[in-house]
Motif scaffolding. Sequence first.
Motif, PDB file in Angstrom:
ATOM      1  N   LYS A 473       0.836  -1.211   0.000  1.00  0.00           N
ATOM      2  CA  LYS A 473       0.000   0.000   0.000  1.00  0.00           C
ATOM      3  C   LYS A 473       0.867   1.256   0.000  1.00  0.00           C
ATOM      4  CE  LYS A 473      -3.877  -2.066   2.561  1.00  0.00           C
ATOM      5  NZ  LYS A 473      -4.627  -2.016   3.849  1.00  0.00           N
ATOM      6  N   TYR A 474       1.920   1.223   0.808  1.00  0.00           N
ATOM      7  CA  TYR A 474       2.773   2.414   0.896  1.00  0.00           C
ATOM      8  C   TYR A 474       3.522   2.668  -0.407  1.00  0.00           C
ATOM      9  CZ  TYR A 474       6.133   5.818   2.502  1.00  0.00           C
ATOM     10  OH  TYR A 474       6.893   6.962   2.631  1.00  0.00           O
ATOM     11  N   MET A 475       3.860   1.607  -1.125  1.00  0.00           N
ATOM     12  CA  MET A 475       4.551   1.753  -2.409  1.00  0.00           C
ATOM     13  C   MET A 475       3.707   2.576  -3.382  1.00  0.00           C
ATOM     14  SD  MET A 475       6.014  -2.121  -2.833  1.00  0.00           S
ATOM     15  CE  MET A 475       6.645  -1.889  -4.498  1.00  0.00           C
ATOM     16  N   ASP A 476       2.395   2.374  -3.367  1.00  0.00           N
ATOM     17  CA  ASP A 476       1.504   3.147  -4.240  1.00  0.00           C
ATOM     18  C   ASP A 476       1.579   4.633  -3.919  1.00  0.00           C
ATOM     19  OD1 ASP A 476       0.438   1.042  -5.796  1.00  0.00           O
ATOM     20  OD2 ASP A 476      -0.921   0.493  -4.168  1.00  0.00           O
ATOM     21  N   SER A 477       1.614   4.966  -2.642  1.00  0.00           N
ATOM     22  CA  SER A 477       1.672   6.384  -2.259  1.00  0.00           C
ATOM     23  C   SER A 477       3.002   7.003  -2.658  1.00  0.00           C
ATOM     24  CB  SER A 477       1.442   6.538  -0.752  1.00  0.00           C
ATOM     25  OG  SER A 477       2.500   5.980  -0.011  1.00  0.00           O
ATOM     26  N   VAL A 478       4.105   6.238  -2.567  1.00  0.00           N
ATOM     27  CA  VAL A 478       5.419   6.738  -2.997  1.00  0.00           C
ATOM     28  C   VAL A 478       5.398   7.030  -4.493  1.00  0.00           C
ATOM     29  CG1 VAL A 478       7.863   6.164  -3.283  1.00  0.00           C
ATOM     30  CG2 VAL A 478       6.685   5.569  -1.157  1.00  0.00           C
ATOM     31  N   LEU A 479       4.846   6.114  -5.261  1.00  0.00           N
ATOM     32  CA  LEU A 479       4.794   6.291  -6.719  1.00  0.00           C
ATOM     33  C   LEU A 479       3.941   7.496  -7.095  1.00  0.00           C
ATOM     34  CD1 LEU A 479       5.599   4.963  -9.476  1.00  0.00           C
ATOM     35  CD2 LEU A 479       3.359   3.849  -9.402  1.00  0.00           C
ATOM     36  N   ASN A 480       2.794   7.635  -6.460  1.00  0.00           N
ATOM     37  CA  ASN A 480       1.854   8.711  -6.815  1.00  0.00           C
ATOM     38  C   ASN A 480       2.335  10.094  -6.377  1.00  0.00           C
ATOM     39  OD1 ASN A 480       0.083   6.825  -7.914  1.00  0.00           O
ATOM     40  ND2 ASN A 480      -0.989   6.519  -5.959  1.00  0.00           N
ATOM     41  N   SER A 481       3.228  10.154  -5.412  1.00  0.00           N
ATOM     42  CA  SER A 481       3.688  11.449  -4.902  1.00  0.00           C
ATOM     43  C   SER A 481       5.078  11.809  -5.397  1.00  0.00           C
ATOM     44  CB  SER A 481       3.687  11.428  -3.366  1.00  0.00           C
ATOM     45  OG  SER A 481       4.589  10.442  -2.875  1.00  0.00           O
ATOM     46  N   SER A 482       5.537  11.131  -6.456  1.00  0.00           N
ATOM     47  CA  SER A 482       6.889  11.378  -6.960  1.00  0.00           C
ATOM     48  C   SER A 482       6.890  11.376  -8.484  1.00  0.00           C
ATOM     49  CB  SER A 482       7.850  10.312  -6.436  1.00  0.00           C
ATOM     50  OG  SER A 482       7.531   9.050  -6.998  1.00  0.00           O
ATOM     51  N   ASP A 483       8.080  11.593  -9.050  1.00  0.00           N
ATOM     52  CA  ASP A 483       8.233  11.548 -10.513  1.00  0.00           C
ATOM     53  C   ASP A 483       8.839  10.229 -10.966  1.00  0.00           C
ATOM     54  OD1 ASP A 483      10.724  11.915  -9.411  1.00  0.00           O
ATOM     55  OD2 ASP A 483      11.372  13.456 -10.830  1.00  0.00           O
ATOM     56  N   LEU A 484       8.712   9.197 -10.125  1.00  0.00           N
ATOM     57  CA  LEU A 484       9.276   7.890 -10.441  1.00  0.00           C
ATOM     58  C   LEU A 484       8.396   7.143 -11.441  1.00  0.00           C
ATOM     59  CD1 LEU A 484      10.275   6.729  -6.832  1.00  0.00           C
ATOM     60  CD2 LEU A 484      11.763   7.733  -8.568  1.00  0.00           C
ATOM     61  N   ASN A 485       9.046   6.320 -12.272  1.00  0.00           N
ATOM     62  CA  ASN A 485       8.309   5.462 -13.198  1.00  0.00           C
ATOM     63  C   ASN A 485       7.934   4.127 -12.567  1.00  0.00           C
ATOM     64  OD1 ASN A 485      10.656   6.947 -15.059  1.00  0.00           O
ATOM     65  ND2 ASN A 485       8.588   7.058 -15.901  1.00  0.00           N
ATOM     66  N   ALA A 486       8.711   3.724 -11.570  1.00  0.00           N
ATOM     67  CA  ALA A 486       8.444   2.440 -10.912  1.00  0.00           C
ATOM     68  C   ALA A 486       9.057   2.450  -9.518  1.00  0.00           C
ATOM     69  CB  ALA A 486       9.024   1.289 -11.731  1.00  0.00           C
ATOM     70  N   VAL A 487       8.480   1.632  -8.640  1.00  0.00           N
ATOM     71  CA  VAL A 487       8.996   1.453  -7.283  1.00  0.00           C
ATOM     72  C   VAL A 487       9.044  -0.045  -6.999  1.00  0.00           C
ATOM     73  CG1 VAL A 487       8.639   1.870  -4.820  1.00  0.00           C
ATOM     74  CG2 VAL A 487       8.086   3.664  -6.478  1.00  0.00           C
ATOM     75  N   PHE A 488      10.196  -0.496  -6.465  1.00  0.00           N
ATOM     76  CA  PHE A 488      10.380  -1.908  -6.131  1.00  0.00           C
ATOM     77  C   PHE A 488      10.755  -2.037  -4.655  1.00  0.00           C
ATOM     78  CE2 PHE A 488      11.678  -1.306 -10.568  1.00  0.00           C
ATOM     79  CZ  PHE A 488      10.850  -2.218 -11.218  1.00  0.00           C
ATOM     80  N   VAL A 489      10.358  -3.144  -4.059  1.00  0.00           N
ATOM     81  CA  VAL A 489      10.786  -3.465  -2.699  1.00  0.00           C
ATOM     82  C   VAL A 489      11.283  -4.909  -2.677  1.00  0.00           C
ATOM     83  CG1 VAL A 489      10.088  -3.812  -0.308  1.00  0.00           C
ATOM     84  CG2 VAL A 489       9.250  -1.833  -1.553  1.00  0.00           C
TER      85      VAL A 489
END
Length: 547
Positions: A473-489
């Motif tokens: 869930k937190y990964m979605d918020s990081v992606l939506n609040s940044s200029d990143l194309n992708a987020v991985f954990v």
Amino acid sequence: MPNSVFIIGHKNPDTDSICAAIGYAYLKNALGTGVNYIPKKAGELNKETRYVLDRFGVQEPETISDVGAQLMDIEYRQLEGVDGHISLKKAWEIMLERDVVTLPVIAKTGKLEGVIVNGDIAYSYMDVYDNSILSRARTQFSNIISTLSGRLVTGNPHAYFVKGSVVIASNNREDLKEDINRDDLVIVGNITARQLICIEAGCSCLVVCGASSVDPEVEKAAIDHQVVLITTEYDTFTVARLIHQSMPIRQFMQKEDIISFELDDYVDDVREVMKTVRHRDFPILDENRHYIGMVSRRLLLNMQKKKVILVDHNEKSQAVDGIDQAEVLEIIDHHRLGSLETVSPILFRNQPLGSTATIVSLMFKERGVQIPKEIAGVLCSAILSDTLMFRSPTCTPIDEERARELAKIAGVDVTELATSMFEAGSDFKDRTAEQIFHQDYKIFTSGDTKFGVAQVSSVSKGQLNSIKGEIRKYMDSVLNSSDLNAVFVMLTDILNESTELLFVGGEADKIIADAFRMPVAADSYILDGVVSRKKQLIPPIMESLQE
């Protein structure tokens, strides 16, 4: 801080970046160069690192969020403030003496009351036509005496002229009484009869021009009528011209909307504010609004950049904010070459080892500096952390050799230390998804693609599964609040040497599928044998993106 150099790791620091900074600062200081090397951190400690520092009794470095130039980094003018009661003439003399055009007006408490500039003094002289302004300004008689180079004959010099107007006794004697109202300040020539008429008319202050003394009869009359009697060698014209300069500066100083700065304000921000106003000088205050000094546009040209040494990274995106405004002296790292640029050549030591702490320990050996027990303990911990106790493919024989040598110096067992560290780092109780995510998070760029990768390691697969939902869930918020194309954990199981890779972003699933030659997954990827972000995850992703 003059003659100081900050040694600092990357944002969202891990054990290696913190311990490498501490160890390298100790080494540099031990070499006795006369420079004070200070370890800093660019974010909050994770639980693993905190455990390590606590175990070996090493002080936690202070956090620094920005290394941009601040007002404390320039030689600002420590101009002494003035009292609001001093005269305009005195203020002008101080400006000439100190070669300034602005004076800070300071209360007895040390707080800023206002500022007065040479233009304010010019205004008082050129644009004021009100003959009662001296009293409305509550001018102290001592100011008048000083301004006129006069001598007090009778009266209290510390009293104030608070009522009446300034009158020049130039009329004939018959009409003179009608020109003077009670409590006026009267300027008169050296004629005894005129002086007596002015006193009898009820003036509160009598300035006798062109004289150093008065007739005893005049002095007695002044005492009887409680008149402040002042003599001056100046003629009437000069006195009339100068007397307005005796007014206190508080009458003309700027009190409202004063633009001021604090020592921790960044120079770039200060410069932008200065562009919007015409003032040349601005006060610097502390957090309690106490006056410290003055800064001008010209002084900003003399700023000294903060000096820093970077450890465990060489990418601008991972560096502390304001790195472009700092002077980078050295980089000690074990990662791929990144995007960081320097103005001049620097010492850049980059070795393909499993940990920056390994490089630092080698530098101790090369310089012949003995490693203290506590420094050996934190450096050993950093190597164990970055190499996952020698399980990571980034680990080299040199890493293991140095870790075991450091463990002997620190008096610890490698297996016990590593297990205790990983257990401390795997304790996710009382921690939010945001805190867990950012404990080891880095951003990477390849062409037009920018992506972030966090790694969460644990000795328990069950612990990783317990946080997976909240992390996603937190990964979605990081992606939506940044200029990143992708987020991985990376959810890395240390003991089983495997990683479950979570992903969000429009092309994130295809990026991993292409990188590892796997079918596109809908939820996550299981990467057996993958435990290193640096050596096993990032290179395939970069190659895939470049293709």
